[in-house]
Design an enzyme around this catalytic site. Structure first.
Site, PDB file in Angstrom:
ATOM      1  N   THR A  28       0.658  -4.081   9.934  1.00  0.00           N
ATOM      2  CA  THR A  28       1.352  -3.825  11.204  1.00  0.00           C
ATOM      3  C   THR A  28       1.177  -5.026  12.134  1.00  0.00           C
ATOM      4  OG1 THR A  28       1.125  -1.436  11.013  1.00  0.00           O
ATOM      5  CG2 THR A  28       1.380  -2.304  13.239  1.00  0.00           C
ATOM      6  N   SER A  30       3.286  -8.419  14.481  1.00  0.00           N
ATOM      7  CA  SER A  30       4.400  -9.367  14.393  1.00  0.00           C
ATOM      8  C   SER A  30       4.295 -10.235  13.138  1.00  0.00           C
ATOM      9  CB  SER A  30       4.461 -10.238  15.649  1.00  0.00           C
ATOM     10  OG  SER A  30       3.251 -10.948  15.815  1.00  0.00           O
ATOM     11  N   THR A  31       3.091 -10.550  12.694  1.00  0.00           N
ATOM     12  CA  THR A  31       2.930 -11.388  11.490  1.00  0.00           C
ATOM     13  C   THR A  31       3.230 -10.560  10.239  1.00  0.00           C
ATOM     14  OG1 THR A  31       1.150 -12.463  12.719  1.00  0.00           O
ATOM     15  CG2 THR A  31       1.438 -13.112  10.417  1.00  0.00           C
ATOM     16  N   ASP A  83      -1.880  -7.988   5.753  1.00  0.00           N
ATOM     17  CA  ASP A  83      -1.899  -7.572   7.158  1.00  0.00           C
ATOM     18  C   ASP A  83      -2.321  -8.737   8.046  1.00  0.00           C
ATOM     19  OD1 ASP A  83      -1.767  -5.945   9.411  1.00  0.00           O
ATOM     20  OD2 ASP A  83      -3.106  -4.397   8.614  1.00  0.00           O
ATOM     21  N   ASP A  86      -6.171 -10.187  14.813  1.00  0.00           N
ATOM     22  CA  ASP A  86      -6.201 -10.768  16.151  1.00  0.00           C
ATOM     23  C   ASP A  86      -7.169 -11.945  16.223  1.00  0.00           C
ATOM     24  OD1 ASP A  86      -4.391  -8.816  17.282  1.00  0.00           O
ATOM     25  OD2 ASP A  86      -5.998  -7.409  16.815  1.00  0.00           O
ATOM     26  N   LYS A  97      -9.144  -6.541  14.557  1.00  0.00           N
ATOM     27  CA  LYS A  97      -7.764  -6.058  14.432  1.00  0.00           C
ATOM     28  C   LYS A  97      -7.551  -4.926  15.424  1.00  0.00           C
ATOM     29  CE  LYS A  97      -5.805  -5.339  10.448  1.00  0.00           C
ATOM     30  NZ  LYS A  97      -4.558  -5.858  11.046  1.00  0.00           N
ATOM     31  N   GLY A  98      -6.269  -4.599  15.628  1.00  0.00           N
ATOM     32  CA  GLY A  98      -5.968  -3.401  16.400  1.00  0.00           C
ATOM     33  C   GLY A  98      -5.284  -3.602  17.734  1.00  0.00           C
ATOM     34  N   GLY A 100      -2.355  -4.040  18.019  1.00  0.00           N
ATOM     35  CA  GLY A 100      -1.138  -3.243  17.852  1.00  0.00           C
ATOM     36  C   GLY A 100      -1.405  -1.748  17.805  1.00  0.00           C
ATOM     37  N   GLU A 106      -4.829   0.939   9.249  1.00  0.00           N
ATOM     38  CA  GLU A 106      -5.027  -0.404   8.673  1.00  0.00           C
ATOM     39  C   GLU A 106      -6.367  -0.497   7.961  1.00  0.00           C
ATOM     40  OE1 GLU A 106      -2.466  -3.241  11.709  1.00  0.00           O
ATOM     41  OE2 GLU A 106      -4.541  -2.820  12.194  1.00  0.00           O
TER      42      GLU A 106
HETATM   43  C1  A5P Z   1      -2.171  -3.952  14.594  1.00  0.00           C
HETATM   44  O1  A5P Z   1      -2.895  -2.828  14.937  1.00  0.00           O
HETATM   45  C2  A5P Z   1      -3.052  -5.142  14.499  1.00  0.00           C
HETATM   46  O2  A5P Z   1      -4.231  -4.989  13.811  1.00  0.00           O
HETATM   47  C3  A5P Z   1      -2.319  -6.375  14.028  1.00  0.00           C
HETATM   48  O3  A5P Z   1      -2.460  -6.604  12.680  1.00  0.00           O
HETATM   49  C4  A5P Z   1      -2.882  -7.491  14.806  1.00  0.00           C
HETATM   50  O4  A5P Z   1      -2.870  -7.077  16.148  1.00  0.00           O
HETATM   51  C5  A5P Z   1      -2.094  -8.783  14.638  1.00  0.00           C
HETATM   52  O5  A5P Z   1      -0.844  -8.667  15.230  1.00  0.00           O
HETATM   53  P1  A5P Z   1       0.103  -9.902  15.380  1.00  0.00           P
HETATM   54  O6  A5P Z   1       0.434 -10.350  14.000  1.00  0.00           O
HETATM   55  O7  A5P Z   1       1.313  -9.364  16.107  1.00  0.00           O
HETATM   56  O8  A5P Z   1      -0.623 -10.918  16.178  1.00  0.00           O
END
Ligand code: A5P
Length: 227
Positions: A28, A30-31, A83, A86, A97-98, A100, A106
């Site tokens: 989850t 943007s990446t 995945d 951050d 992470k997290g 998002g 995850e």
């Molecule tokens: C989602 O809950 C997150 O763990 C994402 O994997 C993390 O925030 C990275 O997100 P971006 O790829 O958008 O930076």
């Protein structure tokens, strides 16, 4: 720097590791979204896989690309999970992470995966976790003030995540998120254990000893880090 390009480069390199017949964890953020787009393209060209999505948002994207989805009941063991993160600690490959909000699913999917590939742009690499951002802690709504108090006693500064309209942010599991700043974390394993011990904590965003490989989109090209 064009961060979207760097994210896409890392995502493509990770998706190249997916083979016919695999069960694939779909991350989850943007990446991870770039990796799902790349996977969708390979599925359209005939790649046969099933995906286990880590969020409702990711499930919707995968469905729109006709990537077949399954659940952990069908496949409690996953071949490869791709995945984002951050923060990535350079020497240990520990993660935060997290941001998002999908950390619970995850972490479950990463823990069920034979290989966990983390895709980031170079801005996510840090010397010490906590250097840049907070550790997201998912808490049961009933207990969050108690969790916040316990996090303060661990020298954290928790703040309840809100939506733009001021209402509490809710995870896919219906829980709250406390974004907890610790500053640079000297011993993430010890901190992770302490947070795990707080009643009312559903999960936290320290992903420790889980990473198989980090694929970094950098200006000079894609870098691979493994332990
Ligand atoms: C989602 O809950 C997150 O763990 C994402 O994997 C993390 O925030 C990275 O997100 P971006 O790829 O958008 O930076």
């Amino acid at each position: 720097l064009d961060f979207d390009r760097l994210k896409r480069d890392a995502a493509k390199a990770a998706v190249a590791e997916v083979k016919n017949g695999m069960v694939v964890g779909l991350g989850t953020g943007s990446t991870a979204a770039f990796s799902i787009t790349a996977l969708g393209r390979r599925v359209a060209q005939g790649l046969r896989i099933v995906g286990i999505p880590t969020s409702e948002r990711t499930a919707a994207q995968a469905r729109s690309l006709k990537i077949p989805l399954a659940t952990l009941k069908d496949h409690p063991e996953i071949d490869i999970d791709i995945d984002g993160a951050d923060e990535v600690e350079r020497n240990t490959l520990h993660l935060i992470k997290g941001m998002g909000g999908a950390l619970l699913r995850e972490k479950i999917v990463a823990s069920a995966s034979k290989r966990f590939l983390v895709i980031v742009d170079e801005s996510k690499l840090v010397g010490r976790l906590g250097e840049k951002g907070a550790v997201p802690v998912e808490a049961a709504p009933f207990g969050w003030p108690v969790v916040a108090r316990a996090l303060r006693s661990l020298n954290g500064e928790p703040s309840l995540r809100l939506n733009p309209d001021g209402s509490e942010f809710l995870t896919d599991g219906g829980n709250y998120i406390l974004d907890c700043s610790f500053g640079p974390i000297a011993d993430p394993v010890a901190l992770g254990r302490e947070i795990d011990g707080i009643a009312g904590v559903v999960e936290h965003g320290l992903f420790l000893g889980m990473t198989s490989q980090v694929i970094v989109g950098a200006a000079g090209g894609v870098l691979h880090y493994s332990k």
